[in-house]
Design a protein around this motif. Sequence first.
Motif, short mmCIF file in Angstrom:
data_model
loop_
_atom_site.label_atom_id
_atom_site.label_comp_id
_atom_site.label_asym_id
_atom_site.label_seq_id
_atom_site.Cartn_x
_atom_site.Cartn_y
_atom_site.Cartn_z
N THR A 238 -1.41 1.35 -1.04
CA THR A 238 -1.81 2.30 0.00
C THR A 238 -0.62 2.61 0.90
O THR A 238 0.11 1.70 1.31
CB THR A 238 -2.96 1.73 0.86
N MET A 239 -0.44 3.88 1.19
CA MET A 239 0.58 4.29 2.15
C MET A 239 -0.15 4.97 3.32
O MET A 239 -0.45 6.15 3.29
CB MET A 239 1.60 5.21 1.50
N VAL A 266 -0.86 5.32 -6.00
CA VAL A 266 -0.64 5.22 -4.55
C VAL A 266 -1.66 6.09 -3.81
O VAL A 266 -1.69 7.31 -4.00
CB VAL A 266 0.80 5.65 -4.17
N ASP A 267 -2.47 5.44 -3.03
CA ASP A 267 -3.39 6.15 -2.15
C ASP A 267 -2.63 6.49 -0.86
O ASP A 267 -2.52 5.67 0.05
CB ASP A 267 -4.61 5.28 -1.85
N ALA A 268 -2.07 7.70 -0.84
CA ALA A 268 -1.34 8.18 0.34
C ALA A 268 -2.15 9.29 1.02
O ALA A 268 -1.58 10.22 1.59
CB ALA A 268 0.04 8.68 -0.05
N ALA A 269 -3.47 9.16 0.95
CA ALA A 269 -4.34 10.16 1.57
C ALA A 269 -3.97 10.37 3.03
O ALA A 269 -3.89 11.50 3.53
CB ALA A 269 -5.80 9.75 1.43
N ILE A 293 -0.68 9.80 -7.42
CA ILE A 293 -0.67 9.76 -5.95
C ILE A 293 -1.80 10.64 -5.44
O ILE A 293 -2.03 11.73 -5.96
CB ILE A 293 0.65 10.31 -5.37
N VAL A 294 -2.48 10.19 -4.40
CA VAL A 294 -3.43 11.02 -3.66
C VAL A 294 -2.84 11.34 -2.29
O VAL A 294 -2.36 10.44 -1.60
CB VAL A 294 -4.80 10.34 -3.51
#
Length: 489
Positions: A238-239, A266-269, A293-294
């Motif tokens: 997570t970012m 990578v959950d960069a929501a 990536i999101v």
Amino acid sequence: MGDFKPLPSKELHKNFLEKVVELLFNTVVFTTRKDKVLLWRSPEDLLKEFDFELGQNGESQEKLIQVLKNTVKFSVKTGHPYFVNQLFSGLDPYGLAAQWLTDALNASVYTYEVAPVFTLMEQHVINEVCKMVGLEWGDGMFCPGGSFGNGTAINLARFSRFPQVKKSGSKNLPDLVMFTSEECHYSIFKFASFLGLGEEAVIKLKTDEVGKIVPDDLEQNIIKYKDKNVVPLMVVATMGTTVRGAFDPVAEISAICKKHGLWLHVDAAWGGGLLFSQRYRTKLNGIELADSIVINPHKLLAVPQQCSLLLVRDKNLLHSCHSRGAEYLFQRDKYYDSKYDVGDKYLQCGRKCDVFKFWFMWKAKGAAGFASHIDVLMDLAHYFEEQVNCRPEFAPVSQRQYMNVCFWYLPRYLRSRPNVSDFHAELHKVAPQIKMVMANHGSVMLNYQPLKSLPNFFRFVSQNSSLTRNDIDFILDHIAEIGDALFLD
């Protein structure tokens, strides 16, 4: 009632629609600090006060205008500067204009013939954002929210490892596990269940004192499950975690994934919008090493709900995993090059033009405008944290990593205590009571939550760059005023 046809008529509807626009201008679009964030009613009271009934015959336009007024009256004004409750806020005028246009056109983005501008625009925006991540990034899709994007990434990881799953299902697959932060978004568990992996297949990794994954714990768990003849499938890093805004050490995690052959999503929501910031882009270092990536432009960049992107490194993956080739939509003998029909790489069929809000705001502000927006928000978060640290009535939960400032209001009897978190039971009751008073006032919407062993604490986040330091002072003063009145001892 004769007014049943889905076609606007100047004679029948012009005056009605003008009144609707005027209502929106007066009560929603141009919200000021003098307005309430919400007019609170309990569910039981709102059921009595709002006309939810549906009848055999339609209502008059006058009654419908009143229904609209009441809908606004009892709804939360998320564009209000003091709505700091979720990871979205503000009301961007260019995004709003774009949303009005796409709603009026009512287009669905699956083939070029029904959405020529939007299909080309969508691929252009995806390509531009991919280039911002890294030159080797190949494709992407717009999603109905980051949760859906995370779930799609899990499915892509499984398909990439076991492509036969598309046709034959999971009956012949080995037991699979995936790894993610104990502070991850709850969608990871929901979609693990939805996809048949099960919630128990999601292994929670330890986080450090600021909420980041501990890489050693990841490698130990991978080895542990391999020894049990269970296949480690992927890691979700997570970012920008939801609560503390932590950024997992993606470069270290990527090295472990490559060593053991795991997919890295990578959950960069929440944090992905930092791609636009020269000052803060380094917080995303390592993101280019992921497989998927999101990013949610409707969060940090304040694009109107909803606008989410799932990006993938492999340019052929989405089509390979999702395509079905329905001949009533994706005919092979079309009168134009069918490569422009993007819909078959999506899980959805009918789909709104989410791209246009993002593209139009980007067109209006430029990348530099998004960067300035981010810089202001980060400066405000820094100021908020400074105020929490210097005011005796507040205490920080952990050091700020991003926009999120997590803090406790301290009743007077706790302000001289060396370790306030030891008073778990007392602190746990404070934030809910203060929030109840703020909701009844309609003054501020600010979220709270517990985390791991920590009692309830407030979390300040804002994506509204019109907020000022005076607004922050007001919010903190307001919390302190309510707290001092509630907790006299």
